[in-house]
Write a protein that holds these residues in place. Structure first.
Motif, PDB file in Angstrom:
ATOM      1  N   ALA A  40       0.832  -1.201   0.000  1.00  0.00           N
ATOM      2  CA  ALA A  40       0.000   0.000   0.000  1.00  0.00           C
ATOM      3  C   ALA A  40       0.868   1.252   0.000  1.00  0.00           C
ATOM      4  CB  ALA A  40      -0.924   0.008   1.214  1.00  0.00           C
ATOM      5  N   ARG A  41       0.384   2.300  -0.642  1.00  0.00           N
ATOM      6  CA  ARG A  41       1.125   3.560  -0.704  1.00  0.00           C
ATOM      7  C   ARG A  41       1.351   4.137   0.693  1.00  0.00           C
ATOM      8  NH1 ARG A  41      -0.744   8.746  -4.391  1.00  0.00           N
ATOM      9  NH2 ARG A  41       0.886  10.216  -3.711  1.00  0.00           N
ATOM     10  N   SER A  42       0.365   3.984   1.578  1.00  0.00           N
ATOM     11  CA  SER A  42       0.512   4.502   2.941  1.00  0.00           C
ATOM     12  C   SER A  42       1.649   3.801   3.672  1.00  0.00           C
ATOM     13  CB  SER A  42      -0.793   4.338   3.718  1.00  0.00           C
ATOM     14  OG  SER A  42      -1.184   2.970   3.756  1.00  0.00           O
ATOM     15  N   ARG A  43       1.806   2.494   3.465  1.00  0.00           N
ATOM     16  CA  ARG A  43       2.887   1.746   4.105  1.00  0.00           C
ATOM     17  C   ARG A  43       4.234   2.123   3.488  1.00  0.00           C
ATOM     18  NH1 ARG A  43       1.277  -2.194   7.530  1.00  0.00           N
ATOM     19  NH2 ARG A  43       3.301  -3.223   7.412  1.00  0.00           N
ATOM     20  N   LEU A  44       4.251   2.351   2.176  1.00  0.00           N
ATOM     21  CA  LEU A  44       5.486   2.771   1.521  1.00  0.00           C
ATOM     22  C   LEU A  44       5.950   4.125   2.048  1.00  0.00           C
ATOM     23  CD1 LEU A  44       7.730   2.555  -0.554  1.00  0.00           C
ATOM     24  CD2 LEU A  44       6.128   3.345  -2.296  1.00  0.00           C
ATOM     25  N   GLU A  45       5.031   5.050   2.229  1.00  0.00           N
ATOM     26  CA  GLU A  45       5.404   6.372   2.749  1.00  0.00           C
ATOM     27  C   GLU A  45       5.983   6.270   4.150  1.00  0.00           C
ATOM     28  OE1 GLU A  45       1.778   8.503   2.232  1.00  0.00           O
ATOM     29  OE2 GLU A  45       2.176   8.965   0.113  1.00  0.00           O
ATOM     30  N   ARG A  46       5.440   5.354   4.950  1.00  0.00           N
ATOM     31  CA  ARG A  46       6.007   5.148   6.290  1.00  0.00           C
ATOM     32  C   ARG A  46       7.400   4.521   6.204  1.00  0.00           C
ATOM     33  NH1 ARG A  46       0.520   4.045   7.683  1.00  0.00           N
ATOM     34  NH2 ARG A  46       0.785   1.785   7.433  1.00  0.00           N
ATOM     35  N   LEU A  47       7.608   3.644   5.210  1.00  0.00           N
ATOM     36  CA  LEU A  47       8.932   3.061   5.015  1.00  0.00           C
ATOM     37  C   LEU A  47       9.956   4.133   4.639  1.00  0.00           C
ATOM     38  CD1 LEU A  47       8.330  -0.307   3.098  1.00  0.00           C
ATOM     39  CD2 LEU A  47       9.379  -0.019   5.346  1.00  0.00           C
ATOM     40  N   VAL A  48       9.556   5.092   3.798  1.00  0.00           N
ATOM     41  CA  VAL A  48      10.456   6.192   3.435  1.00  0.00           C
ATOM     42  C   VAL A  48      10.872   6.951   4.690  1.00  0.00           C
ATOM     43  CG1 VAL A  48      10.642   8.393   2.233  1.00  0.00           C
ATOM     44  CG2 VAL A  48       9.578   6.448   1.086  1.00  0.00           C
ATOM     45  N   GLU A  49       9.905   7.293   5.526  1.00  0.00           N
ATOM     46  CA  GLU A  49      10.201   8.026   6.771  1.00  0.00           C
ATOM     47  C   GLU A  49      11.120   7.211   7.680  1.00  0.00           C
ATOM     48  OE1 GLU A  49       6.398   8.814   8.429  1.00  0.00           O
ATOM     49  OE2 GLU A  49       5.832  10.289   6.892  1.00  0.00           O
ATOM     50  N   ARG A  50      10.862   5.914   7.753  1.00  0.00           N
ATOM     51  CA  ARG A  50      11.685   5.043   8.607  1.00  0.00           C
ATOM     52  C   ARG A  50      13.105   4.952   8.093  1.00  0.00           C
ATOM     53  NH1 ARG A  50      10.531  -1.455   9.128  1.00  0.00           N
ATOM     54  NH2 ARG A  50      12.189  -1.983  10.631  1.00  0.00           N
ATOM     55  N   LEU A  51      13.272   4.714   6.796  1.00  0.00           N
ATOM     56  CA  LEU A  51      14.604   4.575   6.219  1.00  0.00           C
ATOM     57  C   LEU A  51      15.406   5.869   6.317  1.00  0.00           C
ATOM     58  CD1 LEU A  51      13.631   2.500   3.051  1.00  0.00           C
ATOM     59  CD2 LEU A  51      15.067   1.689   4.945  1.00  0.00           C
ATOM     60  N   ALA A  52      14.732   7.000   6.220  1.00  0.00           N
ATOM     61  CA  ALA A  52      15.420   8.294   6.283  1.00  0.00           C
ATOM     62  C   ALA A  52      16.070   8.530   7.640  1.00  0.00           C
ATOM     63  CB  ALA A  52      14.439   9.417   5.972  1.00  0.00           C
ATOM     64  N   ARG A  53      15.570   7.880   8.664  1.00  0.00           N
ATOM     65  CA  ARG A  53      16.100   8.082  10.032  1.00  0.00           C
ATOM     66  C   ARG A  53      17.239   7.128  10.375  1.00  0.00           C
ATOM     67  NH1 ARG A  53      10.397   8.288  11.170  1.00  0.00           N
ATOM     68  NH2 ARG A  53      10.499   6.161  11.978  1.00  0.00           N
ATOM     69  N   LEU A  54      17.533   6.177   9.488  1.00  0.00           N
ATOM     70  CA  LEU A  54      18.506   5.134   9.800  1.00  0.00           C
ATOM     71  C   LEU A  54      19.873   5.413   9.196  1.00  0.00           C
ATOM     72  CD1 LEU A  54      16.332   1.930   9.170  1.00  0.00           C
ATOM     73  CD2 LEU A  54      16.691   3.144  11.332  1.00  0.00           C
ATOM     74  N   THR A  55      20.903   4.924   9.856  1.00  0.00           N
ATOM     75  CA  THR A  55      22.232   4.896   9.260  1.00  0.00           C
ATOM     76  C   THR A  55      22.281   3.753   8.237  1.00  0.00           C
ATOM     77  OG1 THR A  55      23.115   3.340  10.880  1.00  0.00           O
ATOM     78  CG2 THR A  55      23.241   5.684  11.440  1.00  0.00           C
ATOM     79  N   ILE A  56      23.342   3.710   7.438  1.00  0.00           N
ATOM     80  CA  ILE A  56      23.493   2.608   6.496  1.00  0.00           C
ATOM     81  C   ILE A  56      23.606   1.282   7.247  1.00  0.00           C
ATOM     82  CG2 ILE A  56      25.047   1.563   4.785  1.00  0.00           C
ATOM     83  CD1 ILE A  56      25.628   4.378   3.776  1.00  0.00           C
ATOM     84  N   GLU A  57      24.322   1.284   8.360  1.00  0.00           N
ATOM     85  CA  GLU A  57      24.487   0.057   9.148  1.00  0.00           C
ATOM     86  C   GLU A  57      23.147  -0.407   9.710  1.00  0.00           C
ATOM     87  OE1 GLU A  57      28.150   2.051   8.501  1.00  0.00           O
ATOM     88  OE2 GLU A  57      26.324   2.826   9.469  1.00  0.00           O
ATOM     89  N   GLU A  58      22.332   0.512  10.176  1.00  0.00           N
ATOM     90  CA  GLU A  58      21.015   0.153  10.701  1.00  0.00           C
ATOM     91  C   GLU A  58      20.101  -0.349   9.585  1.00  0.00           C
ATOM     92  OE1 GLU A  58      20.778   3.300  14.472  1.00  0.00           O
ATOM     93  OE2 GLU A  58      20.178   3.924  12.450  1.00  0.00           O
ATOM     94  N   THR A  59      20.223   0.262   8.415  1.00  0.00           N
ATOM     95  CA  THR A  59      19.438  -0.197   7.269  1.00  0.00           C
ATOM     96  C   THR A  59      19.839  -1.613   6.882  1.00  0.00           C
ATOM     97  OG1 THR A  59      19.291   2.074   6.450  1.00  0.00           O
ATOM     98  CG2 THR A  59      18.758   0.318   4.892  1.00  0.00           C
TER      99      THR A  59
END
Length: 288
Positions: free
Chosen positions: A219-238
């Motif tokens: 779902a687009r709503s879940r994808l948008e939350r994934l963008v927000e989540r990934l933006a807060r992570l370091t490469i190692e955390e990702t």
């Protein structure tokens, strides 16, 4: 008859071997196209990381007696001025010379591949997000746009976590590049590594299982939350996220931003994920 198709992508190297009934797949992320957007050259270090992978693909095709081979190369190879010397080495490794296919041909193969695995409606649109370009393809045509997970990372999303300004700029850039894409009333189908990785992260898979991903809706709503989540992570955390190949971590945020931009441009509320793509389209042609 067994056929083998190799996809030399901007971020990953992939191999499909099939006789039309059974198949095996191999993938390795080598980041071949990192820096191409700025330098116009395939990076020498990335080439040295890629050639052993292709040599292993060649050996595997020899071992299972593949009778027909095709090697396709996409965005990074299209853009780099040193592709032909790289192709010389690829040809030795694979016993077939790579073809730098156009964005439109890449789109057609993606559509044909997705069509082999799903019962698609007439007005479906297939999205293939690569490292250097993103393809949109309908039954009667397609578009290729020069932005992908590697290219957007190199241009804008340099830091991890990303700053708010970087994320906003990335979203604006993708939106402007996709502005000419017509909205679609049909279903959106996402193919290739960015879409399947996003589905894997959304599922939280500990082991990659294409059977769980194929045909899944994101779902687009879940994808948008994934963008927000990934933006807060370091490469190692990702890299530590369940469901993600750690080598995709440096470009995963950019891939998610591009995916979100695809859905926004098309006005789609969800994406149907297919694990079949350009490899399958090319293999179907060889078998025919």
């Amino acid at each position: 008859m067994k056929v083998g198709v190799v996809d030399i992508g901007t971020n990953s190297m992939r191999l499909l071997i099939t006789d039309g009934e059974t198949e095996e797949r191999h993938v390795a992320v080598t980041g071949l196209g990192r820096g191409v957007d700025q330098s116009g050259l395939l990076d020498s270090v990335a080439i040295e990381e890629t050639i052993p992978v292709l040599e292993s693909f060649g050996r595997r095709m020899d071992a299972v007696a593949v009778s027909r081979r095709r090697v396709i190369a996409t965005s990074a190879s299209r853009d780099a001025s040193n592709s032909e010397s790289f192709f010389d080495r690829c040809e030795l490794a694979l016993k077939a010379r790579p073809e730098a296919i156009s964005g439109l041909e890449e789109a057609r193969l993606a559509y044909e591949g997705a069509s082999t695995g799903l019962n698609l409606a007439f007005d479906v649109v297939v999205s293939d997000i690569g490292g250097g370009s993103t393809e949109f393809v309908w039954r009667d045509g397609g578009r290729s746009v020069d932005i992908g997970s590697v290219r957007l990372t190199d241009r804008v999303l340099i830091d991890r976590p990303a700053t708010e300004e970087q994320l906003d700029e990335a979203v604006r850039l993708v939106g402007s590049l996709f502005a000419g894409i017509p909205p679609s009333r049909g279903e959106l189908v996402g193919v290739a590594g960015t879409w399947t990785s996003l589905a894997g992260i959304d599922l939280g898979m500990t082991d990659y299982d294409p059977g769980r991903i194929h045909g899944r809706e994101l779902a687009r709503s879940r994808l948008e939350r994934l963008v927000e989540r990934l933006a807060r992570l370091t490469i190692e955390e990702t890299a530590a996220l369940p469901g993600l190949d750690p080598k995709r971590a440096p470009v995963m945020l950019a891939g998610a931003v591009v995916a979100s931009g695809v859905m926004a441009a098309l006005g789609a509320s969800k994406t149907l994920i297919s694990v079949r793509d350009t490899l399958d389209g090319a293999a179907t042609r060889l078998l025919a």
